[in-house]
Write a protein that holds these residues in place. Sequence first.
Motif, PDB file in Angstrom:
ATOM      1  N   UNK A  27      45.118 -46.625  10.486  1.00  0.00           N
ATOM      2  CA  UNK A  27      44.813 -47.512  11.604  1.00  0.00           C
ATOM      3  C   UNK A  27      44.199 -46.680  12.728  1.00  0.00           C
ATOM      4  N   UNK A  28      42.915 -46.884  12.958  1.00  0.00           N
ATOM      5  CA  UNK A  28      42.214 -46.115  13.972  1.00  0.00           C
ATOM      6  C   UNK A  28      42.308 -46.750  15.346  1.00  0.00           C
ATOM      7  N   UNK A  29      42.873 -47.931  15.426  1.00  0.00           N
ATOM      8  CA  UNK A  29      43.002 -48.629  16.699  1.00  0.00           C
ATOM      9  C   UNK A  29      44.453 -48.654  17.160  1.00  0.00           C
ATOM     10  N   UNK A  30      44.965 -47.474  17.378  1.00  0.00           N
ATOM     11  CA  UNK A  30      46.318 -47.328  17.896  1.00  0.00           C
ATOM     12  C   UNK A  30      46.227 -47.353  19.419  1.00  0.00           C
ATOM     13  N   UNK A  31      47.077 -48.153  20.043  1.00  0.00           N
ATOM     14  CA  UNK A  31      47.105 -48.208  21.503  1.00  0.00           C
ATOM     15  C   UNK A  31      47.387 -46.806  22.049  1.00  0.00           C
ATOM     16  N   UNK A  32      46.500 -46.255  22.872  1.00  0.00           N
ATOM     17  CA  UNK A  32      46.723 -44.894  23.378  1.00  0.00           C
ATOM     18  C   UNK A  32      47.888 -44.856  24.360  1.00  0.00           C
ATOM     19  N   UNK A  33      48.909 -44.104  24.008  1.00  0.00           N
ATOM     20  CA  UNK A  33      50.124 -44.046  24.822  1.00  0.00           C
ATOM     21  C   UNK A  33      49.944 -43.179  26.063  1.00  0.00           C
ATOM     22  N   UNK A  34      49.281 -42.040  25.921  1.00  0.00           N
ATOM     23  CA  UNK A  34      49.123 -41.094  27.033  1.00  0.00           C
ATOM     24  C   UNK A  34      47.699 -41.099  27.573  1.00  0.00           C
ATOM     25  N   UNK A  35      47.119 -42.290  27.662  1.00  0.00           N
ATOM     26  CA  UNK A  35      45.704 -42.368  28.039  1.00  0.00           C
ATOM     27  C   UNK A  35      45.421 -41.782  29.417  1.00  0.00           C
ATOM     28  N   UNK A  36      46.314 -41.974  30.371  1.00  0.00           N
ATOM     29  CA  UNK A  36      46.060 -41.431  31.714  1.00  0.00           C
ATOM     30  C   UNK A  36      46.049 -39.904  31.696  1.00  0.00           C
ATOM     31  N   UNK A  37      47.034 -39.300  31.030  1.00  0.00           N
ATOM     32  CA  UNK A  37      47.089 -37.838  30.971  1.00  0.00           C
ATOM     33  C   UNK A  37      45.875 -37.258  30.267  1.00  0.00           C
ATOM     34  N   UNK A  38      45.447 -37.903  29.180  1.00  0.00           N
ATOM     35  CA  UNK A  38      44.286 -37.404  28.454  1.00  0.00           C
ATOM     36  C   UNK A  38      43.015 -37.522  29.293  1.00  0.00           C
ATOM     37  N   UNK A  39      42.899 -38.610  30.036  1.00  0.00           N
ATOM     38  CA  UNK A  39      41.733 -38.787  30.918  1.00  0.00           C
ATOM     39  C   UNK A  39      41.768 -37.760  32.043  1.00  0.00           C
ATOM     40  N   UNK A  40      42.933 -37.528  32.630  1.00  0.00           N
ATOM     41  CA  UNK A  40      43.048 -36.538  33.705  1.00  0.00           C
ATOM     42  C   UNK A  40      42.633 -35.149  33.221  1.00  0.00           C
ATOM     43  N   UNK A  41      43.096 -34.756  32.049  1.00  0.00           N
ATOM     44  CA  UNK A  41      42.748 -33.433  31.516  1.00  0.00           C
ATOM     45  C   UNK A  41      41.246 -33.325  31.268  1.00  0.00           C
ATOM     46  N   UNK A  42      40.664 -34.372  30.741  1.00  0.00           N
ATOM     47  CA  UNK A  42      39.227 -34.352  30.463  1.00  0.00           C
ATOM     48  C   UNK A  42      38.420 -34.318  31.756  1.00  0.00           C
ATOM     49  N   UNK A  43      38.805 -35.126  32.718  1.00  0.00           N
ATOM     50  CA  UNK A  43      38.075 -35.149  33.992  1.00  0.00           C
ATOM     51  C   UNK A  43      38.198 -33.804  34.714  1.00  0.00           C
ATOM     52  N   UNK A  44      39.352 -33.174  34.651  1.00  0.00           N
ATOM     53  CA  UNK A  44      39.529 -31.867  35.294  1.00  0.00           C
ATOM     54  C   UNK A  44      38.587 -30.828  34.704  1.00  0.00           C
ATOM     55  N   UNK A  45      38.289 -30.960  33.425  1.00  0.00           N
ATOM     56  CA  UNK A  45      37.427 -29.983  32.756  1.00  0.00           C
ATOM     57  C   UNK A  45      35.957 -30.367  32.726  1.00  0.00           C
ATOM     58  N   UNK A  46      35.638 -31.630  33.003  1.00  0.00           N
ATOM     59  CA  UNK A  46      34.242 -32.049  32.861  1.00  0.00           C
ATOM     60  C   UNK A  46      33.512 -32.302  34.182  1.00  0.00           C
ATOM     61  N   UNK A  47      34.223 -32.568  35.248  1.00  0.00           N
ATOM     62  CA  UNK A  47      33.555 -32.794  36.536  1.00  0.00           C
ATOM     63  C   UNK A  47      33.099 -31.467  37.129  1.00  0.00           C
ATOM     64  N   UNK A  48      31.972 -31.503  37.822  1.00  0.00           N
ATOM     65  CA  UNK A  48      31.483 -30.280  38.469  1.00  0.00           C
ATOM     66  C   UNK A  48      32.502 -29.749  39.467  1.00  0.00           C
ATOM     67  N   UNK A  49      33.090 -30.656  40.244  1.00  0.00           N
ATOM     68  CA  UNK A  49      34.115 -30.284  41.222  1.00  0.00           C
ATOM     69  C   UNK A  49      35.243 -31.313  41.136  1.00  0.00           C
ATOM     70  N   UNK A  50      36.308 -30.985  40.434  1.00  0.00           N
ATOM     71  CA  UNK A  50      37.397 -31.958  40.262  1.00  0.00           C
ATOM     72  C   UNK A  50      38.358 -32.023  41.448  1.00  0.00           C
ATOM     73  N   UNK A  51      37.979 -31.433  42.584  1.00  0.00           N
ATOM     74  CA  UNK A  51      38.867 -31.460  43.752  1.00  0.00           C
ATOM     75  C   UNK A  51      38.522 -32.641  44.660  1.00  0.00           C
ATOM     76  N   UNK A  52      39.509 -33.141  45.331  1.00  0.00           N
ATOM     77  CA  UNK A  52      39.353 -34.167  46.368  1.00  0.00           C
ATOM     78  C   UNK A  52      38.595 -35.410  45.906  1.00  0.00           C
ATOM     79  N   UNK A  53      38.901 -35.887  44.734  1.00  0.00           N
ATOM     80  CA  UNK A  53      38.293 -37.124  44.234  1.00  0.00           C
ATOM     81  C   UNK A  53      38.816 -38.274  45.078  1.00  0.00           C
ATOM     82  N   UNK A  54      37.947 -39.224  45.341  1.00  0.00           N
ATOM     83  CA  UNK A  54      38.380 -40.376  46.138  1.00  0.00           C
ATOM     84  C   UNK A  54      37.962 -41.676  45.455  1.00  0.00           C
ATOM     85  N   UNK A  55      38.548 -42.781  45.930  1.00  0.00           N
ATOM     86  CA  UNK A  55      38.248 -44.120  45.418  1.00  0.00           C
ATOM     87  C   UNK A  55      38.389 -44.176  43.892  1.00  0.00           C
TER      88      UNK A  55
END
Length: 134
Positions: A27-55
């Motif tokens: 089943x490839x459509x498993x509800x992602x349990x830790x979706x926020x943590x995974x997104x946070x880790x990815x954004x921290x590594x992919x944004x040019x400047x992951x500091x002081x994000x707003x909105x």
Amino acid sequence: MSKLSLLSIVTLAFVACSCSKKEPEENLNILPADYKDEILATMANSLEDPTNIRAAYISDPVLRPAGKEERYVVCVRSDSRNANKQYTGTKDRIALFYAGHLNQVVEATKEQYGNAAYKPFPELEKLCQARKCV
């Protein structure tokens, strides 16, 4: 006659062995349990400047068409800074999940995020607050 019978039995045995049951598909459509943590880790590594994000805003995971299949997706909206510490304006991104885990985060089109039910995402705003992520 006995050779023909023996040949028939051997043939039937081979046919029976070759008709093995199919393995059930994963089943490839498993509800992602830790979706926020995974997104946070990815954004921290992919944004040019992951500091002081707003909105920052996020949607709940929902099943949406992704090519010829359906996948869980999460919409993320935020205003982040570039390498020159200048805010670039609000951008919408879509996070695609495969087998319950984040596969990729890409910029979203209006068709992809247009109906998203956003809610505040303070964890993203606090990500690397006033410091560079390590």
